[in-house]
Design a protein around this motif. Structure first.
Motif, PDB file in Angstrom:
ATOM      1  N   ILE A  38       8.744  -4.966 -86.840  1.00 11.48           N
ATOM      2  CA  ILE A  38       9.968  -4.857 -86.047  1.00 11.48           C
ATOM      3  C   ILE A  38      10.927  -3.886 -86.742  1.00 11.48           C
ATOM      4  O   ILE A  38      11.308  -4.097 -87.893  1.00 11.48           O
ATOM      5  N   ASN A  40      14.591  -1.866 -86.570  1.00 13.89           N
ATOM      6  CA  ASN A  40      15.927  -1.802 -85.990  1.00 13.89           C
ATOM      7  C   ASN A  40      16.544  -0.459 -86.356  1.00 13.89           C
ATOM      8  O   ASN A  40      16.797  -0.179 -87.534  1.00 13.89           O
ATOM      9  N   SER A  42      19.419   2.774 -85.260  1.00  8.08           N
ATOM     10  CA  SER A  42      20.654   3.059 -84.533  1.00  8.08           C
ATOM     11  C   SER A  42      21.011   4.532 -84.654  1.00  8.08           C
ATOM     12  O   SER A  42      20.604   5.207 -85.601  1.00  8.08           O
ATOM     13  N   ARG A  81      19.909  -3.232 -78.397  1.00  3.05           N
ATOM     14  CA  ARG A  81      20.601  -4.376 -78.989  1.00  3.05           C
ATOM     15  C   ARG A  81      22.118  -4.242 -78.944  1.00  3.05           C
ATOM     16  O   ARG A  81      22.833  -5.239 -78.900  1.00  3.05           O
ATOM     17  N   SER A 106      22.079   0.941 -80.670  1.00  2.13           N
ATOM     18  CA  SER A 106      21.066   0.319 -81.534  1.00  2.13           C
ATOM     19  C   SER A 106      19.845  -0.088 -80.726  1.00  2.13           C
ATOM     20  O   SER A 106      19.970  -0.640 -79.628  1.00  2.13           O
ATOM     21  N   GLU A 108      15.862  -2.002 -80.945  1.00  2.00           N
ATOM     22  CA  GLU A 108      14.872  -2.799 -81.668  1.00  2.00           C
ATOM     23  C   GLU A 108      13.498  -2.456 -81.117  1.00  2.00           C
ATOM     24  O   GLU A 108      13.251  -2.585 -79.918  1.00  2.00           O
ATOM     25  N   THR A 110       9.417  -3.146 -81.382  1.00  2.00           N
ATOM     26  CA  THR A 110       8.409  -4.090 -81.859  1.00  2.00           C
ATOM     27  C   THR A 110       7.018  -3.489 -81.682  1.00  2.00           C
ATOM     28  O   THR A 110       6.627  -3.134 -80.571  1.00  2.00           O
ATOM     29  N   ASN A 139      16.998  -1.908 -90.392  1.00  2.00           N
ATOM     30  CA  ASN A 139      16.216  -3.033 -90.904  1.00  2.00           C
ATOM     31  C   ASN A 139      14.762  -2.890 -90.486  1.00  2.00           C
ATOM     32  O   ASN A 139      14.452  -2.375 -89.411  1.00  2.00           O
TER      33      ASN A 139
END
Length: 234
Positions: A38, A40, A42, A81, A106, A108, A110, A139
């Motif tokens: 995953i 994250n 931005s 997000r 942002s 996310e 997967t 992240n």
């Protein structure tokens, strides 16, 4: 491990059983290899107007989505997000001067059912999007899409240990172990952190030859389940 024996002879239960009890705990620990990565990400931009800032961010988000498509990642696995635009000011004495508008978007992402370590999909994707100016990797985490079999395995191990402890205590105290009257559990999951063979500061992104995200090594996800069981005894 705790032993509780109480005299409740005035409170009879079916078959003339009394509520003397033994309380024990058992833990089950299971390790599993993650099957999801995953990310994250931005994008941030500052411009004189809201429209300009948002337009520049949207341009880069579309660039990221074009890269994502090259790795056959489904649209359903890419989620927005957070999106916001806000002014930033410079405060001098009692005056407030507008500097610019900051836009932020942002995402996310997967990656499912991928051999993350050997195929290097996660690292390659990060390398590619990092070439876009002002893309932040906020992240990176791992997970397992279906943890149910691992929960079951941990639960069975915990119950086996609890039952063994109860039998040993019953033998020491020379009592007969009966069925449980209470079972409770507590579940903890510990997620691995990505390990990199080479990592560099984000301000070195522009030098692609030095960027080392592609060498991502998997850790193991740890599932730790604790069970507390109270047994009747006689």
């Amino acid at each position: 491990m705790d032993l509780y024996i109480q005299d409740a002879s005035n409170n009879e239960l079916p078959n003339n059983l009394v509520t003397n009890t033994i309380s024990v705990q058992g833990d089950g620990k299971v390790f599993a290899t993650p099957d999801m990565l995953i990310l994250n990400l931005s994008v941030e931009e500052t411009k004189p107007t809201t429209a300009e800032a948002q337009a520049e961010v949207n341009k880069k988000i579309n660039q990221i989505k074009d890269i994502i498509k090259k790795y056959d990642i489904k649209d359903s696995n890419v989620q927005t997000r957070n999106v916001n635009v806000y002014p930033e000011y410079d405060y001098k004495d009692s005056w407030r001067v507008l500097l610019w508008y900051r836009a932020r978007h942002s995402l996310e992402i997967t990656i499912k059912n991928a051999n993350i370590e050997n195929d290097g999909i996660g690292g390659k994707l990060i390398d590619a999007v990092s070439q876009i100016w002002n893309v932040l990797v906020n992240n990176i985490s791992y997970d397992i899409e279906d943890k149910t079999p691992y929960y079951t395995q941990a639960r069975e191990l915990a119950m086996e240990k609890a039952n063994q402890k109860a039998k040993e205590l019953a033998k020491v105290w020379e009592v007969t172990l009966l069925k449980p009257i209470s079972i409770s559990e507590n579940l903890n999951t510990y997620y691995p952190q990505p390990m990199y063979k080479n990592t560099y500061a984000m301000d070195m992104v522009a030098d692609s030859e030095m960027w080392g995200w592609a060498d991502i090594s998997l850790g193991e996800l740890e599932i730790n389940l604790n069970i507390n069981v109270i047994y009747w005894i006689e």
